[in-house]
Design a protein around this motif. Structure first.
Motif, PDB file in Angstrom:
ATOM      1  N   ASP A   9      38.327  37.179  42.772  1.00 28.48           N
ATOM      2  CA  ASP A   9      37.799  35.841  42.490  1.00 28.48           C
ATOM      3  C   ASP A   9      36.670  35.523  43.464  1.00 28.48           C
ATOM      4  O   ASP A   9      36.814  35.727  44.671  1.00 28.48           O
ATOM      5  N   ASP A  11      34.545  32.357  44.620  1.00 30.19           N
ATOM      6  CA  ASP A  11      34.586  30.895  44.518  1.00 30.19           C
ATOM      7  C   ASP A  11      33.315  30.227  45.046  1.00 30.19           C
ATOM      8  O   ASP A  11      33.084  29.059  44.753  1.00 30.19           O
ATOM      9  N   HIS A 108      34.918  32.555  36.404  1.00 34.05           N
ATOM     10  CA  HIS A 108      35.918  31.834  37.200  1.00 34.05           C
ATOM     11  C   HIS A 108      35.541  30.355  37.205  1.00 34.05           C
ATOM     12  O   HIS A 108      35.405  29.736  38.255  1.00 34.05           O
ATOM     13  N   HIS A 112      34.161  25.206  40.692  1.00 29.74           N
ATOM     14  CA  HIS A 112      35.520  25.582  41.100  1.00 29.74           C
ATOM     15  C   HIS A 112      36.323  24.376  41.579  1.00 29.74           C
ATOM     16  O   HIS A 112      37.487  24.196  41.206  1.00 29.74           O
ATOM     17  N   PRO A 152      40.061  28.642  37.843  1.00 23.21           N
ATOM     18  CA  PRO A 152      40.048  28.344  39.271  1.00 23.21           C
ATOM     19  C   PRO A 152      41.385  27.756  39.724  1.00 23.21           C
ATOM     20  O   PRO A 152      41.949  26.886  39.054  1.00 23.21           O
ATOM     21  N   GLY A 153      41.869  28.277  40.838  1.00 19.68           N
ATOM     22  CA  GLY A 153      43.109  27.752  41.429  1.00 19.68           C
ATOM     23  C   GLY A 153      44.340  27.954  40.552  1.00 19.68           C
ATOM     24  O   GLY A 153      45.340  27.277  40.755  1.00 19.68           O
ATOM     25  N   HIS A 234      40.130  37.587  47.185  1.00 22.45           N
ATOM     26  CA  HIS A 234      39.010  36.641  47.195  1.00 22.45           C
ATOM     27  C   HIS A 234      37.817  37.231  47.926  1.00 22.45           C
ATOM     28  O   HIS A 234      37.967  37.792  49.006  1.00 22.45           O
TER      29      HIS A 234
HETATM   30 ZN   LIG Z   1      39.097  30.703  42.942  1.00 19.75          ZN
END
Ligand SMILES: [Zn+2]
Length: 296
Positions: A9, A11, A108, A112, A152-153, A234
């Protein structure tokens, strides 16, 4: 040999500009293909970090915090004291390189922070607008639409699930769970396969008090319990302060697992029937707030 899909991911602006290229170098050295998901729009990290602190003493706490160590001071202020820079459009070559090196490149989200904080309360039309913005940027840069979407998340509610169904996507990887399934929430039953993240992330294990030196052992011990594991890393964490851990992980797993791209897993499972499972919000040790989870 167990199957393992690495889900990366991205971000933030430095995550795409610096973190992802480091991870791609590492993957190339070990000839491993992964699935990479990029937040296509503005980097509002500062807003996410600001909410961790009370307004009083915000700057002082921020300077001492782990967030600054992981993300850098500039990123910690994006969208607050500094303007929010565009992520994907700032580094189009990083996206093209990801595709050229054989990785599965997906989306993604657009913003975000906005998705993470608000998506569960948005209408289907509002979520669709976020997705469409991210798709516009993706197609402008890459030339073709993506196969995959990662929320996201790990925030995926009824409206998000419905909005993802109308896109060009062939799969999503937006929840935490045990095996691929079709999610059902409220009145919506997804048609697309959802391939959940099965393993805890390194930042969750660290947040739960696990010593850095033990991370590798924990992952090695966990592999093989399931037909397929999905590990989310990440660009800002494993591509930053914990790059050495990521390099050691690839080295240790070379020859011991079969690395899969989520795109290929989706093509394979798309041919057969998939179980339908309910989606609920749940917690994960070491992570603040809730994430969308498969009820297996
Ligand atoms: Zn993320």
């Amino acid at each position: 040999m167990p199957d393992l899909a690495l889900k990366i991911d991205v971000d933030t602006h430095p995550g795409l500009g610096q973190g992802l290229p480091r991870l791609l170098d590492c993957l190339a050295r070990h000839r491993v293909a992964a699935s990479v998901f990029v937040s296509m729009g503005p980097d509002n990290s500062g807003k996410a970090i600001r909410r961790l602190f009370t307004r009083k003493g915000f700057a002082k706490k921020m300077l001492r915090s782990n967030a600054v160590r992981l993300y850098g001071l500039r990123t910690a202020l994006y969208g607050t004291l500094l303007p929010a820079p565009e992520i994907a459009r700032s580094f189009p070559d990083a996206l093209r390189r990801t595709v050229a090196e054989g990785h599965d490149l997906g989306i993604h989200g657009h913003d975000h922070v906005y998705w993470h904080d608000r998506v569960l309360g948005l209408s289907q039309a509002e979520v669709a607008r976020e997705i469409d913005r991210s798709l516009d940027a993706f197609v402008d840069i890459v030339g073709t639409p993506p196969a995959g979407f990662a929320a996201p998340g790990w925030q995926c509610g009824e409206s998000a699930l419905a909005a993802l169904e109308r896109g060009p996507f062939r799969y999503h990887s937006s929840t935490r769970g045990l095996y691929p399934y079709r999610p059902r929430i409220g009145a919506v039953e997804g048609r697309l396969p959802e391939i959940p993240t099965t393993l805890p992330t390194a930042d969750e294990l660290l947040g739960d008090g696990v010593a850095k030196e033990r991370l590798l052992e924990i992952y090695v011990a966990a592999l093989g319990e399931r037909a397929l594991d999905v590990l989310t890393v990440h660009a800002e964490v494993e591509g930053g302060a914990h790059l050495e851990f990521f390099a050691r992980l690839l080295e240790r797993l070379s020859g011991r697992v079969r690395f899969r791209r989520l795109l290929d897993v989706a093509a394979e499972i798309g041919r057969g029937p998939l179980p339908v499972c309910a989606l609920v919000q749940g917690t994960r040790p070491g992570r603040a707030g809730t994430v969308s989870c498969q009820v297996a």
